[in-house]
Design a protein around this motif. Sequence first.
Motif, PDB file in Angstrom:
ATOM      1  N   LEU A  19       0.749  -1.214  -0.079  1.00  0.00           N
ATOM      2  CA  LEU A  19      -0.080   0.228   0.094  1.00  0.00           C
ATOM      3  C   LEU A  19       0.719   1.081   0.019  1.00  0.00           C
ATOM      4  O   LEU A  19       1.636   1.520   0.878  1.00  0.00           O
ATOM      5  CB  LEU A  19      -0.767   0.113   1.078  1.00  0.00           C
ATOM      6  N   SER A  20       0.851   1.898  -1.031  1.00  0.00           N
ATOM      7  CA  SER A  20       1.622   3.013  -1.242  1.00  0.00           C
ATOM      8  C   SER A  20       0.731   4.305  -1.112  1.00  0.00           C
ATOM      9  O   SER A  20      -0.176   4.598  -1.490  1.00  0.00           O
ATOM     10  CB  SER A  20       2.284   3.315  -2.750  1.00  0.00           C
ATOM     11  N   LEU A  21       1.441   5.271  -0.055  1.00  0.00           N
ATOM     12  CA  LEU A  21       0.602   6.621   0.195  1.00  0.00           C
ATOM     13  C   LEU A  21       1.107   7.883  -0.531  1.00  0.00           C
ATOM     14  O   LEU A  21       0.984   8.761  -0.193  1.00  0.00           O
ATOM     15  CB  LEU A  21       0.912   6.913   1.798  1.00  0.00           C
ATOM     16  N   MET A  22       1.701   7.296  -1.787  1.00  0.00           N
ATOM     17  CA  MET A  22       2.044   8.320  -2.756  1.00  0.00           C
ATOM     18  C   MET A  22       1.442   7.978  -4.151  1.00  0.00           C
ATOM     19  O   MET A  22       1.476   6.560  -4.297  1.00  0.00           O
ATOM     20  CB  MET A  22       3.172   8.991  -2.749  1.00  0.00           C
ATOM     21  N   ARG A  40      -6.178  -2.835   7.413  1.00  0.00           N
ATOM     22  CA  ARG A  40      -5.005  -3.763   7.540  1.00  0.00           C
ATOM     23  C   ARG A  40      -4.413  -3.883   6.182  1.00  0.00           C
ATOM     24  O   ARG A  40      -4.923  -3.636   5.161  1.00  0.00           O
ATOM     25  CB  ARG A  40      -5.842  -5.046   7.931  1.00  0.00           C
ATOM     26  N   ALA A  41      -2.941  -3.892   6.376  1.00  0.00           N
ATOM     27  CA  ALA A  41      -1.932  -3.835   5.490  1.00  0.00           C
ATOM     28  C   ALA A  41      -0.801  -4.575   5.646  1.00  0.00           C
ATOM     29  O   ALA A  41      -0.339  -4.691   6.666  1.00  0.00           O
ATOM     30  CB  ALA A  41      -1.642  -2.543   4.918  1.00  0.00           C
ATOM     31  N   ASP A  42      -0.218  -5.235   4.627  1.00  0.00           N
ATOM     32  CA  ASP A  42       1.011  -6.179   4.950  1.00  0.00           C
ATOM     33  C   ASP A  42       2.194  -5.148   4.789  1.00  0.00           C
ATOM     34  O   ASP A  42       3.077  -5.110   5.863  1.00  0.00           O
ATOM     35  CB  ASP A  42       1.281  -7.170   3.621  1.00  0.00           C
ATOM     36  N   ALA A  60       1.993  -4.911   8.956  1.00  0.00           N
ATOM     37  CA  ALA A  60       3.093  -5.661   9.299  1.00  0.00           C
ATOM     38  C   ALA A  60       4.388  -5.089   9.066  1.00  0.00           C
ATOM     39  O   ALA A  60       5.224  -5.442   9.932  1.00  0.00           O
ATOM     40  CB  ALA A  60       2.895  -6.824   8.303  1.00  0.00           C
ATOM     41  N   GLN A  61       4.406  -4.024   8.085  1.00  0.00           N
ATOM     42  CA  GLN A  61       5.611  -3.390   8.052  1.00  0.00           C
ATOM     43  C   GLN A  61       5.328  -1.973   7.535  1.00  0.00           C
ATOM     44  O   GLN A  61       4.383  -1.722   6.513  1.00  0.00           O
ATOM     45  CB  GLN A  61       6.449  -3.894   6.861  1.00  0.00           C
ATOM     46  N   ASN A  75      -1.632  -2.641  15.772  1.00  0.00           N
ATOM     47  CA  ASN A  75      -0.814  -3.663  16.144  1.00  0.00           C
ATOM     48  C   ASN A  75      -0.072  -4.217  14.758  1.00  0.00           C
ATOM     49  O   ASN A  75      -0.389  -4.005  13.767  1.00  0.00           O
ATOM     50  CB  ASN A  75      -1.414  -4.872  16.958  1.00  0.00           C
ATOM     51  N   GLY A  76       0.579  -5.448  14.995  1.00  0.00           N
ATOM     52  CA  GLY A  76       1.148  -6.190  13.806  1.00  0.00           C
ATOM     53  C   GLY A  76       2.785  -6.234  14.458  1.00  0.00           C
ATOM     54  O   GLY A  76       3.063  -6.057  15.415  1.00  0.00           O
TER      55      GLY A  76
END
Length: 243
Positions: A19-22, A40-42, A60-61, A75-76
């Motif tokens: 998931l890119s925020l740009m 939720r995102a990996d 996750a990251q 969390n993650g």
Amino acid sequence: WAISQASSMRRVDVRGAKLSLMDYCTEPGFASGGYMGDSRADVVINGGQQQWFTRNSQIAQWQGAVWNLVFTGVNGNFKPNDDSAGVYPDPPFTNIDKTPISREKPYLFVEDNVYKVRVPWARTDTVGITWANGALTPGTTLPITDFFIATPSHSVSTINNALSQNKHLIFTPGVYDIAESIHVENANTVVLGLGIATLTAVNGAIPLKIADKEGIIVSGVTIDAGTVRSPVLLQVGEPGSSA
């Protein structure tokens, strides 16, 4: 997902991809500040986002940072502040383990082929998403028949008439020219805007007035100033209100 402060990301599930925020394909990605909640995102790529607030999510990251990123109830396996990286402002992460108090916005959903509106409850000391394993967010479900569905073609008097008959209110996407106030006067009324529904003041009107009543919820509505100055754009109660 290149956004700025006017929009947000809620109840999004991105699995098996980043998931890119740009705008990842046309660097530099011009985006400055935003919000993600109940998602939720990996892997999340911060990119050019200078400020960012993530609340009650599972990630996750997280990759990258610019100036100021705040995480609360997330969390993650990621750790925005780990021992090897130091603490704010180097790197520019602030991490709060639990969200002290929060309330997710109402949302449309379909059950038994019928549209309904879920109205989440306020919660305290929370971590993570509200919809794990497909569960509904803790709250109350209202039938769509309890709502007046407004469009920009509806007059304020028509909207106020529906509200006076104990209807909840959904603003469908669009720009609403408001020359007299919309009055929300009944307790526990839900007002929900979809698709950045925008109320624009006309001739100095106050677009939205909320009475001094318990449990009124207003969410997802943008209120915009017009060419004539309004005393306020959103009025909640009167002086001395207590609800």
